[in-house]
Design an enzyme around this catalytic site. Structure first.
Site, PDB file in Angstrom:
ATOM      1  N   SER A   1     -14.881  10.022 -15.026  1.00 54.64           N
ATOM      2  CA  SER A   1     -13.981   8.905 -15.293  1.00 54.64           C
ATOM      3  C   SER A   1     -14.783   7.612 -15.115  1.00 54.64           C
ATOM      4  O   SER A   1     -16.001   7.655 -15.018  1.00 54.64           O
ATOM      5  CB  SER A   1     -12.815   8.954 -14.312  1.00 54.64           C
ATOM      6  OG  SER A   1     -13.307   8.790 -12.987  1.00 54.64           O
TER       7      SER A   1
ATOM      8  N   GLN B   1     -10.244  14.930  -5.599  1.00 52.15           N
ATOM      9  CA  GLN B   1      -9.009  14.850  -6.366  1.00 52.15           C
ATOM     10  C   GLN B   1      -8.274  16.181  -6.396  1.00 52.15           C
ATOM     11  O   GLN B   1      -7.054  16.236  -6.253  1.00 52.15           O
ATOM     12  CB  GLN B   1      -9.281  14.369  -7.802  1.00 52.15           C
ATOM     13  CG  GLN B   1      -9.181  12.880  -7.913  1.00 52.15           C
ATOM     14  CD  GLN B   1     -10.012  12.306  -9.052  1.00 52.15           C
ATOM     15  OE1 GLN B   1     -10.722  13.016  -9.759  1.00 52.15           O
ATOM     16  NE2 GLN B   1      -9.927  11.010  -9.230  1.00 52.15           N
TER      17      GLN B   1
ATOM     18  N   SER C   1      -9.175   0.644  -5.126  1.00 50.07           N
ATOM     19  CA  SER C   1      -7.882   1.231  -5.461  1.00 50.07           C
ATOM     20  C   SER C   1      -7.652   1.081  -6.950  1.00 50.07           C
ATOM     21  O   SER C   1      -7.556  -0.028  -7.464  1.00 50.07           O
ATOM     22  CB  SER C   1      -6.782   0.496  -4.693  1.00 50.07           C
ATOM     23  OG  SER C   1      -5.525   0.913  -5.149  1.00 50.07           O
ATOM     24  N   ASN C   2      -7.598   2.213  -7.627  1.00 48.32           N
ATOM     25  CA  ASN C   2      -7.461   2.176  -9.076  1.00 48.32           C
ATOM     26  C   ASN C   2      -5.991   2.204  -9.475  1.00 48.32           C
ATOM     27  O   ASN C   2      -5.508   3.160 -10.078  1.00 48.32           O
ATOM     28  CB  ASN C   2      -8.217   3.367  -9.675  1.00 48.32           C
ATOM     29  CG  ASN C   2      -8.467   3.174 -11.149  1.00 48.32           C
ATOM     30  OD1 ASN C   2      -8.103   2.148 -11.725  1.00 48.32           O
ATOM     31  ND2 ASN C   2      -9.074   4.159 -11.769  1.00 48.32           N
TER      32      ASN C   2
ATOM     33  N   HIS D   1     -10.910 -12.892   6.121  1.00 44.88           N
ATOM     34  CA  HIS D   1     -11.423 -14.269   6.156  1.00 44.88           C
ATOM     35  C   HIS D   1     -12.018 -14.661   7.491  1.00 44.88           C
ATOM     36  O   HIS D   1     -12.608 -15.744   7.616  1.00 44.88           O
ATOM     37  CB  HIS D   1     -10.331 -15.255   5.761  1.00 44.88           C
ATOM     38  CG  HIS D   1     -10.824 -16.371   4.908  1.00 44.88           C
ATOM     39  ND1 HIS D   1     -12.156 -16.750   4.848  1.00 44.88           N
ATOM     40  CD2 HIS D   1     -10.160 -17.213   4.073  1.00 44.88           C
ATOM     41  CE1 HIS D   1     -12.294 -17.744   4.013  1.00 44.88           C
ATOM     42  NE2 HIS D   1     -11.105 -18.063   3.531  1.00 44.88           N
TER      43      HIS D   1
ATOM     44  N   ASP E   1     -16.535 -15.164   3.792  1.00 40.63           N
ATOM     45  CA  ASP E   1     -16.095 -16.395   3.153  1.00 40.63           C
ATOM     46  C   ASP E   1     -15.998 -16.195   1.646  1.00 40.63           C
ATOM     47  O   ASP E   1     -16.507 -15.241   1.085  1.00 40.63           O
ATOM     48  CB  ASP E   1     -17.014 -17.570   3.522  1.00 40.63           C
ATOM     49  CG  ASP E   1     -18.445 -17.298   3.112  1.00 40.63           C
ATOM     50  OD1 ASP E   1     -19.350 -17.671   3.869  1.00 40.63           O
ATOM     51  OD2 ASP E   1     -18.669 -16.704   2.029  1.00 40.63           O
TER      52      ASP E   1
END
Lengths: 476, 372
Positions: A300, A372, A393-394, A446, A450
């Protein structure tokens, strides 16, 4: 020893009782033997002892295995009361009466005797002694058409339980043909009517369900890449909605997710999004797919995204780090264990590919295939699910463009990949061409990352994917 | 033998309790049907459907079916007690809970299933089994088969070739039984052996028996021949034509509501959640660094979920806060390795990031997961 169970509801009305009882609410214990005090003030219904009927084959005793009702529940004729077992036969005992359960004569695993009382049912006094009699009165409901009594001058005969079932399903009694005595409408007649109308036998209080597109069923071929791109189709319900709110405790994995997500949102997130032109990568993958298949591996886009991310992390290792609890120390992780968010029956699971920094794109594809198939079989191990340092994250396989992903502690960054769309773009010569565009949305901690670092990482990652040949230069 | 496909649902709807039915009054007193599917859940759903919707007063039914590898437990049984769940998951063998009572069986295509549907009044298991024996003897007169008073069929007086179970409802009943033709005995014996120790429950236990395939007695026998012989005998005894009607359990028009029944049989709540309350009391032997820890574990499982959980760890082996979090998370959670794995790995994210701690946690959790 007399053990009592007192229902602690607001309307306790026990007066007549053979046993003297001084009760302290905090000391109440619920025992197996559930006996209720006979109420005298509330209703003057007659209590009928429902005996265990003959099972057949000369059987005289059975074991009670499961109760479907408890004391105080209302039952209708034909409702299931309990399940008993005798010598490899499981028997469902159904109620002969409409009424309220007042006493269960047995507990689970007790032996029950044929011909002896199984439960005591209090039959509503107004109905009289013989519950099989038809009730012709109109119940006080607003849906008058559903309890319409006159069909061509004849009164419809049906018990209140049957009328209720008809009302719940928006059925006019006048349209149902009764097969009972004197054309009485039975529960089966309503069910048959329903089956013909809707093509499905559905229980009276349907649970509203939206079928999510990624849920696997046996009929969905796993090989289809586009299988999840369908728009979720709400299931249409022809039956009247008589559902109630359902409250359940948050347990197990969900509970753990609550903890993880609460911790995650303590991290000050900032987001950074961009658009990637994958036209060249799409072409490259088309060329490489058959090669991978020859080696027995499904290729994929993810292996490319993952490898490019690892190359980027080599230049910006702070994105592959971890901040300790007190924000005193930053640990730069040596391994790039890149997690891939997976949607399973459980919910969101994030297995990771270990040591991507020393894996080829093909190695990553092999590992992804393994994770998978384990994920969909529900067999991922703890080592697959721990040790992650960075996550992709697809979400695009389900849909969407931009997202605001949540960082999974103890990591400090995460990327959400939108779906690949074919869009018009301008090339260097100012001409419009067909481009394969994907959006990426990064979130980072954060406190130690940065905006500039995130932006530069993203640009590097983007350049590798927009020009896959450049990955060759830096591949380790 | 004539196989005849059902073309319209109108035919079957006449068997339903519709008044003034046009067809069934002239139809025969019995019907033989065979499933095209080898999916255990679909086939069990057909049984449910016939039990709930067909009027068996006028017409009794014989249902013939076979399944691809699956373990089928009885209504009131405990799957942890009955089979090797880990092996099932590894080999991708399905686990199903049927609605009838009785013990656990292993199905594969070398096993045939027969279900005799009658009204509650006409429920008679011995007659059905005698019919099967008669059919077997008609096919191969030299077969030494007989019915025991436990409703088993024995071959050569000692090997079980068929087990029985039944379900009785308000007006209808069914009796089904297996018949071993050419099943994989090796897989059968390995999956039906439970590795789980320390389980205490009132669930119906299975009675293990030595089994044999009819094929071993007579290699010329096939499942098809046996199905046919039994159908023939049934047809003779019920004075009907020797027709077997083929049905597709996925056909919602023919069997309205069947897909809901099929789905329900596959839910975790049905397969595992219907397990009667049980307790697990065992000792984990965990090898950690240079020593071996003996950790006593006690759990109560109700509706397939952990109601109470006690893990007797040495003091301070895990930080107390973490230990209580683990126990609290496990309480109410499914007694399921997948759920527990997801749960403990998610919890690890909010633990202090300490390698030693992580390895202790993983060791304990992996051992706990092995219990499920």
């Amino acid at each position: 020893v007399c053990t009592h169970r007192v229902r602690s509801c607001s309307s306790i009305r026990f007066i007549k009782s053979k046993y003297v009882c001084v009760f302290d609410k905090s000391a109440l214990k619920f025992s197996h033997q559930q006996r209720l005090f006979r109420t005298s003030a509330v209703s003057c219904g007659q209590i009928v002892q429902f005996k265990l009927s003959d099972i057949g084959e000369g059987i005289t005793e059975v074991t009670v295995k499961e109760w479907y009702i408890k004391e105080g529940d209302s039952v209708s004729q034909f409702d299931s009361i309990c399940e008993v077992q005798s010598d490899k036969a499981s028997v469902t005992i159904t109620s002969r009466y409409d009424g309220v359960i007042r006493k269960l004569h047995y507990s689970i695993d007790d032996i029950a005797f044929v011909g002896k009382p199984l439960v005591d049912i209090e039959i509503d006094a107004s109905k009289g002694v013989a519950p099989e009699e038809d009730v012709v009165e109109t119940p006080p409901m607003s849906h008058e058409e559903h309890t319409h009594q006159e069909i061509k001058g004849h009164k419809t005969l049906a018990t209140p339980a049957v009328r209720r079932l008809a009302m719940e399903n928006n059925i006019k009694l006048s349209e149902v043909v009764g097969t009972g005595k004197d054309n009485r409408i039975l529960k089966e007649d309503i069910l048959n009517y329903l089956a013909k109308q809707t093509g499905a036998i559905l229980p009276p209080s349907p649970k509203a369900e939206i079928v999510p597109p990624l849920r696997k069923t046996e009929t969905v071929p796993a090989a289809l890449k586009d299988k999840a791109r369908k728009i979720p189709v709400p299931v249409s319900r022809p039956i009247a909605f008589s559902g109630k709110d359902k409250t359940e405790p948050v347990t197990g994995f969900q509970k753990a997710m609550v903890k993880t997500m609460s911790a995650a949102l303590k991290i000050p997130h900032f987001g950074y999004c961009d658009e990637i032109d994958l036209t060249q990568l799409v072409q490259l993958r088309e060329e490489l797919k058959p090669l991978a298949e020859l080696r027995g591996v499904k290729l994929s886009f993810m292996p490319f995204f993952i490898k490019a991310a690892s190359l980027g992390l080599l230049q910006y290792p702070i994105l592959n780090a971890s901040l300790d609890e007190n924000c005193q120390n930053v640990t730069y992780k040596a391994s790039h264990n890149i997690g891939v968010a997976m949607d399973t029956e459980q919910g969101l699971i994030v297995p990771n590919v270990k040591n991507v920094q020393v894996c080829s794109v093909f190695d990553i594809a092999v590992e992804l295939n393994r994770l998978q198939s384990l994920g969909s079989a529900g067999q991922l191990g703890t080592s697959d699910l721990t040790g992650g340092t960075f996550t992709l994250s697809n979400i695009g396989t389900i849909g969407g463009t931009y997202a605001k992903p949540v960082i999974l502690p103890p990591e400090v960054a995460i990327g959400a990949l939108g779906k690949i769309q074919v869009l018009p773009r301008f090339n260097g010569k100012g001409e419009v061409f067909k481009a394969q565009i994907m959006n990426v949305s990064w979130s980072a901690d954060h406190r130690i990352i940065d905006g500039a670092t995130m932006a530069r990482f993203s640009n590097l990652w983007k350049s590798y994917l927009e020009n896959p040949a450049s990955m060759l230069l830096d591949l380790k | 033998m004539v196989l005849q496909s059902l073309k319209s649902c109108r035919w079957l709807s006449c068997i339903l309790r519709t008044p003034k039915a046009c067809f069934w009054s002239t139809a025969s007193g019995a019907l033989i049907i065979q499933s095209v599917s080898n999916d255990v859940y679909q086939n069990l759903a057909v049984e449910d459907w016939i039990h709930d919707h067909m009027d068996l007063e006028k017409q009794q039914v014989l249902f013939l079916w076979r399944n691809s590898p699956a373990v089928v437990i009885g209504r009131h049984q405990n799957p942890w007690q009955e089979c090797n769940l880990r092996l099932l998951r590894q080999k991708n063998i399905k686990l199903a809970r049927r609605r009838s009572g009785g013990g656990t069986v292993y199905h594969d295509l070398g096993n045939i299933n027969l279900t005799f549907f009658t009204t509650r009044k006409k429920y008679e298991r011995m007659e059905n089994l005698k019919l099967v024996v008669k059919a077997l003897k008609a096919l191969r007169p030299q077969l030494d088969v007989h019915v025991t008073d436990r409703y088993d069929i024995l071959l050569d007086g000692q090997y079980k070739i068929s087990g029985t179970a039944a379900k009785l409802g308000r007006t209808s009943a069914y009796h089904h039984c297996t018949l071993l033709c050419n099943a994989d005995k090796f897989v059968l014996s390995s999956v039906l052996k439970s590795p789980y120790k320390g389980l205490k429950s009132n669930a119906t236990p299975s009675v293990p028996a030595s089994v044999k395939n009819l094929f071993e007695e007579d290699p010329s026998l096939t499942s098809e021949m046996l199905l046919d012989a039994i159908a023939k005998e049934y047809a003779t005894q019920h004075h009907i034509d020797h027709h077997i009607t083929v049905i597709n359990p996925a056909d919602e028009t023919l069997l309205p509501g069947i897909s809901i029944k099929t789905k329900e049989l596959q839910t975790w709540e049905w397969v595992y959640g219907k397990t009667p309350k049980f307790s697990v009391s065992t000792c984990l032997n965990m090898a950690f660094k240079d020593s071996v820890l003996d950790v006593k574990v006690n759990m109560d499982v109700k509706h397939g979920r952990i109601e109470v959980c006690n893990i007797d760890l040495p003091e301070q082996w895990l930080p107390p806060g973490l230990y209580s979090q683990l126990v609290k998370s496990l309480t109410g959670s499914k007694f399921c390795p997948n759920e527990t794995t997801a749960l403990v790995t998610a919890l690890l994210r909010v633990c202090p990031q300490d390698d030693e701690l992580h390895s202790r946690w993983s060791l304990l959790c992996e051992n706990m997961i092995m219990l499920m």
